[in-house]
Design an enzyme around this catalytic site. Structure first.
Site, short mmCIF file in Angstrom:
data_model
loop_
_atom_site.label_atom_id
_atom_site.label_comp_id
_atom_site.label_asym_id
_atom_site.label_seq_id
_atom_site.Cartn_x
_atom_site.Cartn_y
_atom_site.Cartn_z
N ASP A 105 -6.21 -4.89 -0.24
CA ASP A 105 -6.77 -4.00 0.78
C ASP A 105 -8.11 -4.56 1.25
OD1 ASP A 105 -4.64 -2.34 0.22
OD2 ASP A 105 -5.81 -1.08 -1.17
N1 URA Z 1 -3.68 -1.97 -5.51
C1 URA Z 1 -4.36 -1.32 -4.52
O1 URA Z 1 -4.34 -0.10 -4.45
N2 URA Z 1 -5.03 -2.06 -3.63
C2 URA Z 1 -5.11 -3.41 -3.67
O2 URA Z 1 -5.77 -4.02 -2.84
C3 URA Z 1 -4.42 -4.06 -4.70
C4 URA Z 1 -3.71 -3.32 -5.60
#
Ligand code: URA
Length: 229
Positions: free
Chosen positions: A106
């Site tokens: 993310d």
């Molecule tokens: N899990 C998440 O919620 N976000 C990420 O970026 C990676 C794993």
């Protein structure tokens, strides 16, 4: 390791040194040699390993890069904001085939992300069958309630909208609002959704490692080229 035999302009353009149409000018401005002998003709053919630019070997034909992704960088080729690729040298950005991230983090997640131009390797590492271990540090908005370790380890936790329960995950408590979580799947927003499922919320997420690759020695935005397997 690949060592392909093709025209000099094809080598230079696929590795991002210049476009094919710029190759003639590139050869006149830069000292490109085959086996130590300067070339001016873009049509000359050579093995990748025999070519140098300004006395340096060409960049590897396949690249595998480990980056400590900073917060805010986006793992996409076409999105708004800072694209993670813009943190790489221009030459890497110009490569064809393009360099892509191995899976995604993310925008607000930091830490270990691999990037490669090798589609086969990328597929292998992201396929649901691959059981690459990912280690995260998650900071939580409120203290743990106590049953999370057991729930995550159970192999029975069902995330909203999913048909299969999550595989068992190992959680280590660092303090009541900071945990280390080891997972071998890569479902959409997995870590945030796991904590959502137990009534909590992740306020900061850092991936310490992806398989054998850890970013402990890399500052945010730093990257290193990994010797290709
Ligand atoms: N899990 C998440 O919620 N976000 C990420 O970026 C990676 C794993």
């Amino acid at each position: 390791m690949q060592n392909s035999y093709k025209r000099v302009d094809a080598h230079l353009s696929s590795l991002g040194y210049c476009t094919r149409s710029e190759a003639k000018k590139f050869l006149s401005k830069n000292m490109v040699c085959i086996d130590g002998v300067r070339v001016f003709d873009v049509r000359e053919k050579a093995y990748h390993n025999d070519i140098t630019v300004e006395n340096e070997p060409l960049d590897a034909e396949n690249l595998l890069i480990l980056m400590n992704k900073p917060s805010g960088a986006v793992c996409s080729h076409n999105d708004v904001g800072v694209l993670i690729y813009s943190l790489l040298p221009q030459r890497y950005q110009n490569r064809n085939p393009k360099i892509s991230t191995v899976g995604r983090l993310d925008a607000d997640t930091t830490g270990a992300i691999l990037l490669t131009d090798d589609g086969e390797l990328n597929h292998k590492l992201t396929s649901p069958k691959s059981d690459v271990l990912k280690v995260y540090e998650a900071t939580l908005v409120q203290p743990l309630r106590g049953d999370e370790t057991e729930i995550f380890a159970s192999g029975e936790l069902m995330l909203h909208g999913e048909k299969k329960p999550l595989l068992p995950a190992k959680m280590e408590i660092i303090n009541p609002t900071l945990v280390r979580l080891e997972i071998c799947e890569g479902r959409y927003h997995q870590v945030k959704r796991m904590f959502g499922a137990v009534g909590n919320r992740v306020v900061a997420l850092h991936r310490v490692s992806f398989g054998d690759f850890s970013v402990e020695d890399l500052k945010p935005s730093e990257y290193k080229v990994i010797n290709f397997p």
